[in-house]
Scaffold this motif. Structure first.
Motif, mmCIF file in Angstrom:
data_model
loop_
_atom_site.group_PDB
_atom_site.id
_atom_site.type_symbol
_atom_site.label_atom_id
_atom_site.label_comp_id
_atom_site.label_asym_id
_atom_site.label_seq_id
_atom_site.Cartn_x
_atom_site.Cartn_y
_atom_site.Cartn_z
ATOM 1 N N ASP A 66 12.753 9.244 -4.757
ATOM 2 C CA ASP A 66 14.143 9.583 -4.437
ATOM 3 C C ASP A 66 14.228 11.059 -4.045
ATOM 4 O O ASP A 66 14.764 11.895 -4.773
ATOM 5 C CB ASP A 66 15.035 9.292 -5.644
ATOM 6 C CG ASP A 66 16.517 9.465 -5.303
ATOM 7 O OD1 ASP A 66 16.827 9.534 -4.091
ATOM 8 O OD2 ASP A 66 17.328 9.543 -6.233
ATOM 9 N N SER A 67 13.649 11.361 -2.895
ATOM 10 C CA SER A 67 13.648 12.744 -2.416
ATOM 11 C C SER A 67 13.372 12.734 -0.917
ATOM 12 O O SER A 67 13.098 11.684 -0.324
ATOM 13 C CB SER A 67 12.591 13.572 -3.149
ATOM 14 O OG SER A 67 12.614 14.910 -2.685
ATOM 15 N N ASP A 68 13.437 13.910 -0.329
ATOM 16 C CA ASP A 68 13.195 14.018 1.109
ATOM 17 C C ASP A 68 12.762 15.447 1.425
ATOM 18 O O ASP A 68 12.709 16.307 0.536
ATOM 19 C CB ASP A 68 14.467 13.663 1.889
ATOM 20 C CG ASP A 68 14.139 13.039 3.238
ATOM 21 O OD1 ASP A 68 13.008 13.263 3.718
ATOM 22 O OD2 ASP A 68 14.996 12.336 3.800
ATOM 23 N N GLY A 69 12.443 15.684 2.667
ATOM 24 C CA GLY A 69 12.133 17.030 3.122
ATOM 25 C C GLY A 69 10.856 17.591 2.528
ATOM 26 O O GLY A 69 9.877 16.887 2.283
ATOM 27 N N GLU A 70 10.876 18.900 2.247
ATOM 28 C CA GLU A 70 9.693 19.602 1.767
ATOM 29 C C GLU A 70 9.271 19.122 0.384
ATOM 30 O O GLU A 70 8.082 19.086 0.066
ATOM 31 C CB GLU A 70 9.957 21.113 1.741
ATOM 32 C CG GLU A 70 10.161 21.742 3.110
ATOM 33 C CD GLU A 70 8.941 21.579 3.998
ATOM 34 O OE1 GLU A 70 7.812 21.700 3.477
ATOM 35 O OE2 GLU A 70 9.112 21.304 5.204
ATOM 36 N N PHE A 71 10.227 18.761 -0.448
ATOM 37 C CA PHE A 71 9.883 18.307 -1.797
ATOM 38 C C PHE A 71 9.105 16.990 -1.741
ATOM 39 O O PHE A 71 8.192 16.757 -2.536
ATOM 40 C CB PHE A 71 11.156 18.144 -2.640
ATOM 41 C CG PHE A 71 10.871 17.890 -4.088
ATOM 42 C CD1 PHE A 71 10.203 18.831 -4.864
ATOM 43 C CD2 PHE A 71 11.255 16.690 -4.688
ATOM 44 C CE1 PHE A 71 9.933 18.588 -6.200
ATOM 45 C CE2 PHE A 71 10.989 16.444 -6.018
ATOM 46 C CZ PHE A 71 10.321 17.398 -6.781
ATOM 47 N N MET A 72 9.454 16.140 -0.785
ATOM 48 C CA MET A 72 8.713 14.894 -0.594
ATOM 49 C C MET A 72 7.249 15.192 -0.249
ATOM 50 O O MET A 72 6.326 14.570 -0.783
ATOM 51 C CB MET A 72 9.362 14.068 0.515
ATOM 52 C CG MET A 72 8.534 12.881 0.989
ATOM 53 S SD MET A 72 8.439 11.548 -0.220
ATOM 54 C CE MET A 72 9.965 10.683 0.138
ATOM 55 N N LYS A 73 7.025 16.175 0.627
ATOM 56 C CA LYS A 73 5.659 16.551 0.999
ATOM 57 C C LYS A 73 4.893 17.086 -0.208
ATOM 58 O O LYS A 73 3.705 16.805 -0.381
ATOM 59 C CB LYS A 73 5.685 17.595 2.110
ATOM 60 C CG LYS A 73 6.265 17.090 3.423
ATOM 61 C CD LYS A 73 6.283 18.195 4.472
ATOM 62 C CE LYS A 73 6.904 17.699 5.772
ATOM 63 N NZ LYS A 73 6.955 18.779 6.797
ATOM 64 N N THR A 74 5.584 17.844 -1.041
ATOM 65 C CA THR A 74 4.941 18.392 -2.245
ATOM 66 C C THR A 74 4.507 17.275 -3.181
ATOM 67 O O THR A 74 3.390 17.279 -3.722
ATOM 68 C CB THR A 74 5.912 19.339 -2.974
ATOM 69 O OG1 THR A 74 6.286 20.396 -2.091
ATOM 70 C CG2 THR A 74 5.266 19.922 -4.227
ATOM 71 N N LEU A 75 5.366 16.303 -3.367
ATOM 72 C CA LEU A 75 5.038 15.181 -4.244
ATOM 73 C C LEU A 75 3.850 14.383 -3.706
ATOM 74 O O LEU A 75 2.993 13.932 -4.476
ATOM 75 C CB LEU A 75 6.259 14.275 -4.403
ATOM 76 C CG LEU A 75 7.461 14.884 -5.148
ATOM 77 C CD1 LEU A 75 8.638 13.925 -5.116
ATOM 78 C CD2 LEU A 75 7.087 15.217 -6.593
ATOM 79 N N SER A 113 10.994 6.733 5.776
ATOM 80 C CA SER A 113 11.612 6.193 4.560
ATOM 81 C C SER A 113 11.188 7.000 3.335
ATOM 82 O O SER A 113 10.445 7.977 3.431
ATOM 83 C CB SER A 113 11.197 4.726 4.384
ATOM 84 O OG SER A 113 9.814 4.654 4.082
ATOM 85 N N GLN A 114 11.650 6.564 2.171
ATOM 86 C CA GLN A 114 11.269 7.184 0.906
ATOM 87 C C GLN A 114 10.117 6.434 0.236
ATOM 88 O O GLN A 114 9.777 6.710 -0.913
ATOM 89 C CB GLN A 114 12.482 7.223 -0.042
ATOM 90 C CG GLN A 114 13.598 8.144 0.444
ATOM 91 C CD GLN A 114 14.764 8.191 -0.525
ATOM 92 O OE1 GLN A 114 15.047 7.213 -1.227
ATOM 93 N NE2 GLN A 114 15.452 9.330 -0.570
ATOM 94 N N VAL A 115 9.524 5.509 0.982
ATOM 95 C CA VAL A 115 8.414 4.718 0.455
ATOM 96 C C VAL A 115 7.091 5.420 0.761
ATOM 97 O O VAL A 115 6.829 5.812 1.901
ATOM 98 C CB VAL A 115 8.402 3.302 1.062
ATOM 99 C CG1 VAL A 115 7.210 2.510 0.532
ATOM 100 C CG2 VAL A 115 9.703 2.585 0.744
ATOM 101 N N ILE A 116 6.274 5.573 -0.279
ATOM 102 C CA ILE A 116 4.950 6.186 -0.133
ATOM 103 C C ILE A 116 3.896 5.124 -0.408
ATOM 104 O O ILE A 116 3.964 4.411 -1.421
ATOM 105 C CB ILE A 116 4.779 7.376 -1.096
ATOM 106 C CG1 ILE A 116 5.752 8.493 -0.718
ATOM 107 C CG2 ILE A 116 3.343 7.890 -1.057
ATOM 108 C CD1 ILE A 116 5.696 9.683 -1.659
ATOM 109 N N LEU A 117 2.924 5.042 0.515
ATOM 110 C CA LEU A 117 1.838 4.073 0.396
ATOM 111 C C LEU A 117 0.602 4.783 -0.151
ATOM 112 O O LEU A 117 0.150 5.780 0.409
ATOM 113 C CB LEU A 117 1.535 3.454 1.762
ATOM 114 C CG LEU A 117 0.465 2.363 1.802
ATOM 115 C CD1 LEU A 117 0.972 1.099 1.106
ATOM 116 C CD2 LEU A 117 0.073 2.055 3.242
ATOM 117 N N ILE A 118 0.068 4.259 -1.263
ATOM 118 C CA ILE A 118 -1.153 4.808 -1.862
ATOM 119 C C ILE A 118 -2.264 3.787 -1.644
ATOM 120 O O ILE A 118 -2.272 2.716 -2.258
ATOM 121 C CB ILE A 118 -0.967 5.086 -3.367
ATOM 122 C CG1 ILE A 118 0.204 6.049 -3.591
ATOM 123 C CG2 ILE A 118 -2.247 5.650 -3.968
ATOM 124 C CD1 ILE A 118 0.544 6.268 -5.060
#
Length: 462
Positions: A66-75, A113-118
């Motif tokens: 539940d985030s976006d932008g630069e913080f999403m990249k950090t996560l 999207s806010q979905v991250i694939l691992i």
């Protein structure tokens, strides 16, 4: 309107044919580069196939952040951080290092999207599932403690995938072969673009502004020499007599039959090419009116001596009386091609140490006479630019239908420029794919400054 359309279509087809021919010449000239790159591609394919002979399996899990932008990249970066990887290692009791586990993991965001694939790759499909699911779970828990962020949710767990991702060797080999082919073609065209030599007739006409009198194919003996039995059955008694004349023993090299193809194989394609050149000269200059022609080239090694020797033989086949003079006193070749003595020749005639008739050689090939270069001269420019040379040409032109003069490279000797001014016309020999464009242009300027008449060009080794 229809006539215009037909003419336009005809021009379009002609230009298309020229383009196709140019592409074909590139492949013909640099085919070895393409073959080498194909072999390298094949070797690379086998190497990769061998390297990937152990099957690998891939699976993936998904999380929602539940985030976006630069913080999403950090996560996304933190998912493979050593802190997370160490806990995954401990939870699964793996013998691998945390860095090794991180190298097995690929993290990517699905579109915007806010979905991250691992995704995880491992040689054991079950271990791949464990690493993927454990990584997602550990990351979700640890990120709360590290950043006080609770916006991570597990979307879907990794499932067992027993289909290896690296076992399609055939596809791999095809891809590497295609890669080698494309690299070879690209390299061939790159080298062609960097090649400053003359490549086709249009380039020569654009540079010199004179017509192409004809083209001559590469004189490879294996392509030109007739079958021995065929030659024996076709050889007439007159041919045998000529052979005896031409093969008499001297201290010089034997007759180069592969180079004198208009004599040894008068029905060959190359003999037809010389007949075309002969006809072109007739149309351009009406040489039956007793003309003196100089055959030269910008530099050495471009085949002018071979060209003039074959042209002389071709002219005699029309029952014309031809005199071939070797004025190349630096590196004479005519006596070698025809296997003639060279103790007396042009040098001796001009220095008054021998008469023209005593130095003259009757070849026995039609009405072809040859005046070789003669003994070594210390001052070729002075001899060839002398009044004696001018007087000799004025005298012999009364007894022959045409005089052909072989000379050194135009840009390498002063005497060739002097001779060019004394002759009725100059034929320039260019070696396709070898003679530089700038040398060709320079040769044209030199002939212009010498007030010489450049009749046209013979393209050699096409």
């Amino acid at each position: 309107m229809n006539a215009f359309k037909q003419d336009h279509d005809s021009k379009g087809l002609t230009e298309k044919d020229i383009d196709l021919k140019a592409h074909f010449n590139v492949f013909k000239k640099r085919y070895w580069i393409i073959i080498v790159m194909l072999l390298l591609g094949l070797a690379g394919g086998y190497y990769l196939a061998e390297k990937n002979s152990t099957p690998s399996y891939e699976t993936s899990t998904r999380i929602v952040v539940d985030s976006d932008g630069e913080f999403m990249k950090t996560l996304m970066v933190m998912i493979t951080d050593p802190i997370i990887m160490e806990k995954v290692k401990d939870d699964l009791n793996l013998s691998k290092s945390s860095a090794g586990i991180a190298n097995q993991i690929k993290v990517e965001r699905l579109e915007d999207s806010q979905v991250i694939l691992i995704s995880v790759t491992d040689q054991d499909p079950a271990v791949a599932v464990q690493i993927a699911n454990t990584t997602a779970r550990v990351f979700k828990n640890e990120i709360v403690d590290l950043l006080e962020f609770e916006g991570v949710q597990l979307l879907s767990k990794a499932a067992l995938n027993d289909e290896p991702i690296n076992q399609n060797q055939t596809k791999l080999l095809i891809l590497t072969l295609l890669g080698g082919l494309m690299a070879g073609i690209g390299l061939a065209y790159l080298l062609e673009s960097l090649d400053g030599s003359v490549k086709n007739e249009q380039e020569v006409e654009d540079i010199l502004g004179v017509p192409i009198l004809g083209t001559v194919s590469n004189m490879k003996k294996k392509k030109l020499t007739k079958d021995k039995h065929e030659q024996d059955t076709q050889e007439t008694s007159e041919d045998r007599g000529i052979s005896l004349i031409l093969s008499r023993k001297t201290k010089e090299a034997p007759l180069k039959r592969a180079n004198l193809i208009t004599y040894s194989n008068s029905t060959s394609v190359i003999s037809d090419q010389f007949r075309t050149i002969r006809a072109s000269i007739q149309f351009v200059t009406a040489w039956k009116k007793k003309h003196v022609f100089l055959v030269t080239s910008p530099g050495k090694g471009e085949g002018k001596s071979t060209m003039i020797a074959n042209l002389a033989v071709s002219m005699t086949q029309q029952n014309e009386k031809i005199l071939l003079i070797d004025a190349n006193m630096r590196k004479p070749m005519i006596h070698r091609i025809f296997n003639l003595p060279n103790e007396e020749g042009l040098t001796n005639v001009l220095s008054n140490s021998a008469s023209f008739l005593s130095a003259l050689n009757q070849t026995g090939i039609g009405n072809l006479d040859i005046l070789t270069s003669g003994s070594e001269a210390a001052n070729p420019p002075e001899l060839l630019g002398s009044a004696s040379m001018n007087a000799l040409l004025k005298e012999v032109v009364r007894h022959y239908d045409a005089i052909l003069i072989d000379s050194p490279g135009l840009l390498e000797s002063t005497e060739t420029r002097v001779l060019a001014n004394q002759c009725d016309g100059v034929v320039l020999v260019l070696n396709q794919g070898k003679t530089a464009q700038n040398k060709t242009a320079e040769a044209g300027k030199v002939l212009h400054l010498a007030h010489a008449h450049l009749m046209g060009v013979i393209m050699n080794n096409r």
